[in-house]
Design a protein around this motif. Structure first.
Motif, PDB file in Angstrom:
ATOM      1  N   VAL A 453       0.840  -1.199   0.000  1.00 45.33           N
ATOM      2  CA  VAL A 453       0.000   0.000   0.000  1.00 45.33           C
ATOM      3  C   VAL A 453       0.879   1.255   0.000  1.00 45.33           C
ATOM      4  N   LEU A 454       1.927   1.216   0.831  1.00 42.94           N
ATOM      5  CA  LEU A 454       2.816   2.374   0.897  1.00 42.94           C
ATOM      6  C   LEU A 454       3.554   2.579  -0.430  1.00 42.94           C
ATOM      7  N   LYS A 455       3.871   1.465  -1.103  1.00 40.96           N
ATOM      8  CA  LYS A 455       4.517   1.563  -2.423  1.00 40.96           C
ATOM      9  C   LYS A 455       3.609   2.305  -3.395  1.00 40.96           C
ATOM     10  N   LYS A 456       2.329   1.882  -3.366  1.00 43.49           N
ATOM     11  CA  LYS A 456       1.359   2.499  -4.276  1.00 43.49           C
ATOM     12  C   LYS A 456       1.199   3.992  -3.948  1.00 43.49           C
ATOM     13  N   MET A 457       1.165   4.277  -2.668  1.00 42.00           N
ATOM     14  CA  MET A 457       1.026   5.665  -2.239  1.00 42.00           C
ATOM     15  C   MET A 457       2.205   6.477  -2.761  1.00 42.00           C
ATOM     16  N   GLU A 458       3.379   5.877  -2.640  1.00 42.24           N
ATOM     17  CA  GLU A 458       4.584   6.585  -3.063  1.00 42.24           C
ATOM     18  C   GLU A 458       4.564   6.879  -4.559  1.00 42.24           C
ATOM     19  N   SER A 459       4.013   5.943  -5.343  1.00 45.01           N
ATOM     20  CA  SER A 459       4.000   6.196  -6.785  1.00 45.01           C
ATOM     21  C   SER A 459       3.071   7.363  -7.119  1.00 45.01           C
ATOM     22  N   GLU A 460       1.999   7.533  -6.344  1.00 47.22           N
ATOM     23  CA  GLU A 460       1.127   8.690  -6.538  1.00 47.22           C
ATOM     24  C   GLU A 460       1.853   9.983  -6.150  1.00 47.22           C
ATOM     25  N   LEU A 461       2.569   9.909  -5.030  1.00 49.38           N
ATOM     26  CA  LEU A 461       3.296  11.092  -4.556  1.00 49.38           C
ATOM     27  C   LEU A 461       4.355  11.504  -5.577  1.00 49.38           C
ATOM     28  N   LEU A 462       4.972  10.494  -6.134  1.00 49.02           N
ATOM     29  CA  LEU A 462       6.019  10.726  -7.123  1.00 49.02           C
ATOM     30  C   LEU A 462       5.458  11.468  -8.339  1.00 49.02           C
ATOM     31  N   ALA A 463       4.195  11.170  -8.662  1.00 47.77           N
ATOM     32  CA  ALA A 463       3.544  11.837  -9.785  1.00 47.77           C
ATOM     33  C   ALA A 463       3.040  13.233  -9.395  1.00 47.77           C
ATOM     34  N   GLY A 464       3.407  13.660  -8.173  1.00 51.05           N
ATOM     35  CA  GLY A 464       3.043  15.018  -7.766  1.00 51.05           C
ATOM     36  C   GLY A 464       1.709  15.123  -7.040  1.00 51.05           C
ATOM     37  N   ARG A 465       1.101  13.984  -6.715  1.00 47.86           N
ATOM     38  CA  ARG A 465      -0.193  14.023  -6.034  1.00 47.86           C
ATOM     39  C   ARG A 465      -0.021  13.979  -4.518  1.00 47.86           C
ATOM     40  N   GLN A 466      -1.163  14.098  -3.857  1.00 43.78           N
ATOM     41  CA  GLN A 466      -1.147  14.076  -2.392  1.00 43.78           C
ATOM     42  C   GLN A 466      -2.017  12.943  -1.865  1.00 43.78           C
TER      43      GLN A 466
END
Ligand code: ADP
Ligand code: MG
Length: 680
Positions: A453-466
């Protein structure tokens, strides 16, 4: 004699008994017969040959052996006797009732009830009577007596009351209605609900009492509505249609079909001289704010002032920003008032409000303070908090003002609850989302699956999202609540150290700190917001595309849906992860349902079905009346029927003239409904 006489007018109920009954809230014969059993125990004779293992059975039999008692230590005993039931020889076992030994002797006839152990041909007796079954009812009513008296005594009083008062009970349902729905008359229904001959009787009786109860309730609600419409002439707000059309076409998007329909409904009501008292329900993201803007603007074009209230400062501010952006180009003066407004600014604002220089005031509870005085309020809208809307309506009325009032809520409420909790209001529904919205992809994972789940979250953050991370709600203690959020915040801060900023938000923070954090999140200065449920209502940060909800089983479907609605507000695909290890089937079903639908109305229906009406609104602001027999989940059809009938009755002249309806009218008058008051 009438059923309104005191119970002591029954031969066989003396002063002492009356005192006991009074403890149960029973004073009159009517009170007594209207105390319904909550279940009936089945004492029909059972054919043992047919009966499977572990079923409850009742048999009549002859005692075939001397009873034998075995003492099993402290206060424990086992008494056994052989019984011949028909031509079936069985053992009857009584636990901890060795005193029955002297009452059982070979040759006598007894009736016993208990669990059937088929393998051992044994009945584990829970109910014992000397003599044959004739003495015993097939279905014995069981009442809620709070230890005040024995069931047997109460049943005797009930039997007495029904026998003595037959024909004396008020029949509130006229023949036409009883015929139309084949409902039993009052005497027959009372007999069937207390002393049924079969289970069909109970159903029949219940059907009548449910309808009666719901009809009375709906007559009251519709009565209030009618009375208010007649008494409280609102103002006919003659808005300028051209200007309104012009405003709508200036918006950066086209209104959805549902928005257009609702705008029309609301405008029609503005123009009429009845006073608006309406609930606008719309799913999260259905675009209620712009609907509010259109009707507020309409009122303003007619020379009135408008007000919009929200439960928190953040929300109010959000509204103020949107509405100012849309409306100021059209010459509308918008002002914002909240607890944080500085005294000097506040003073100026209040002056401009009285003189009518301000067209639209947006704010929090601060709007209902006594010193906030409008020159000419035409329409007041409250967002997300109907209860405080009711309060504010009263305040306005006390000031001699009678503007139209619209309540908006993003908690889709199942229709049965809506017409019950808000039965005296009109309801509009926004049941369509603006085109192009992506469904929020929802997954339910076990609590030990955090790392993917944290991996997935990180990929969103990486794309500039929150991202939002919602921590479990522990109702008994908001201390623990806070602790949870603090712990999770600590863990995530470590995990994302040096890469992303993690913010923390919970209810114990002062309001201005909360607002600062929300603003920082809105501005993208915080990447991940760890929070308790305080972010639930209305917050709009379109760049947030990921939500993780810990311990999701603790939330009802309606609330999960609200929380989830914080994401999926922008153009990007959004995700919601539910971490949960539900222990019950109901909990599993809730999680599963969340992954299957984004439709708030559907979820609301499901929530009601799974958790019942009591839990739906949460404890604090239920607004639901308590029904004696009706159940809002199961009797929704009866509720609809009763509502329709109430509406027809109130509009028909027969109702007001015919004697048949006398009792219904008495109830209606007594309830105060005809003065427009809602008392419950
Ligand atoms: P809610 O009903 O949850 O209060 P909002 O009023 O906050 O929803 O609207 C959600 C978002 O959708 C806002 O950004 C709003 O500007 C936008 N919106 C509203 N109506 C439309 C529409 N007809 N077309 C496109 N976007 C819309
Ligand atoms: Mg909203």
């Amino acid at each position: 004699m009438t059923s309104l006489n005191a119970v002591t007018s029954l031969k066989g109920i003396g002063k002492a008994a009356a005192k006991q009954l009074e403890q149960l809230g029973i004073v009159t014969i009517h009170d007594l017969v209207m105390t319904f059993p909550y279940r009936h125990d089945d004492f029909r004779l059972t054919d043992l040959i047919e009966t499977p293992h572990n079923e409850r059975v009742t048999v009549e039999g002859r005692v075939e052996s001397e009873p034998s008692v075995l003492f099993l230590g402290r206060n424990k005993s086992r008494l056994q006797v052989r019984l011949l039931a028909g031509n079936h020889l069985v053992k009857a076992v009584f636990f901890n009732q060795h005193y029955l030994k002297d009452r059982l002797s070979p040759g006598m006839t007894v009736t016993v009830t208990g669990k059937w152990d088929r393998g051992r041909q044994l009945i584990n007796v829970s109910n014992f009577k000397e003599g044959p079954k004739v003495e015993q009812l097939d279905f014995e009513p069981v009442y809620s007596l709070k230890g005040v008296m024995h069931q047997k005594t109460f049943r005797r009083y009930m039997r007495l009351a029904l026998d003595e008062s037959a024909g004396q009970h008020e029949e509130s349902l006229p023949q036409v209605l009883r015929d139309a729905y084949r409902l039993a008359g009052i005497d027959r229904a009372l007999e069937m609900i207390h002393f049924p001959s079969n289970l069909q009787d109970v159903k029949q009786a219940r059907r009548r009492f449910v309808y009666e109860e719901l009809l009375l309730f709906q007559l009251k609600m519709m009565g209030i509505k009618k009375a208010r419409k007649e008494a409280e002439h609102g103002v006919a707000i003659q808005y300028n249609l051209e200007l309104v059309k012009n405003f709508i076409s200036s918006l950066p998007f086209e209104l959805t079909g549902a928005q257009k329909r609702v705008v029309n409904e609301l405008c029609a009501e503005l123009k009429s001289n009845t006073r608006m008292n309406r609930l606008l329900q719309g799913d999260v993201g259905s675009g209620k704010t712009v609907v509010a803007a259109v009707v507020l603007y309409a009122a303003i074009t007619a020379g009135y002032q408008g007000a919009l209230m929200a439960p928190t400062e953040i929300l109010a501010e959000q509204h103020a920003v949107s509405l100012a952006e849309w409306l100021e180009p059209h010459g509308v003066t918008v002002a914002f008032l909240a607890g944080s407004t500085k005294p000097k600014a506040r003073k100026q604002l209040l002056e401009n409000l009285v003189t009518g220089e301000i067209d639209l005031l947006i704010g929090t509870h601060a709007l209902i303070q006594p010193n906030v005085i409008f020159k000419n309020p035409g329409l007041v809208i409250t967002d997300e908090q109907h209860r405080f809307g009711v309060e504010q309506r009263r305040v306005l009325r006390d000031k001699g003002l009678n503007p139209d009032v619209l309540f908006m809520t993003a908690t889709p409420i199942p229709r049965t609850l809506a017409i019950t909790a808000f039965g005296e209001m009109d309801v509009s529904v926004l049941d369509e989302l603006p085109a192009g919205r992506k469904l929020i992809e929802t997954h339910w994972l076990k609590e030990d699956s955090l790392s993917p789940v944290l991996k997935k979250m990180e990929s969103e953050l990486l794309a500039g999202r929150q991202a939002y991370v919602i921590c479990p709600l522990i109702e008994e203690s908001d201390k623990l609540d806070v602790q949870n959020a603090v712990d999770v915040h600590g863990q995530l801060s470590t995990y994302f150290e040096g890469r992303y900023t993690v913010g923390l938000m919970h209810g114990r923070l002062p309001a201005d700190v909360k607002d600062d954090i929300m603003r920082a999140f809105g501005a993208g200065e915080i990447d991940i917001l760890v929070s308790t449920t305080v972010v639930e209502v209305g917050v709009n940060v379109p760049n947030a595309t990921f939500m993780l909800i810990y311990d999701a089983t603790r939330f009802g479907l309606a609330q999960l849906h609200q929380l989830r609605g914080r994401v999926g507000r922008g153009a990007e695909q959004s995700y919601c992860i539910l971490l949960a290890d539900p222990k019950t089937e109901e909990g599993k079903e809730r999680m599963q349902t969340m992954t299957e639908t984004n439709d708030g109305f559907l979820l609301a229906e499901k929530d009601l079905e799974l958790r019942g009406a009591g839990d739906f609104f949460g404890k604090k602001q239920s607004g639901l009346p308590e029904f004696k027999v009706a159940d809002l989940v199961h009797d929704y059809r009866a509720l609809e029927t009763a509502r329709k009938d109430a509406e027809i009755l109130l509009e028909s002249s027969n109702f007001w003239t015919d004697d048949e309806y006398r009792i219904l009218k008495q109830h209606l008058e007594k309830s105060g409904a005809l003065n427009g008051e809602r008392i419950d």
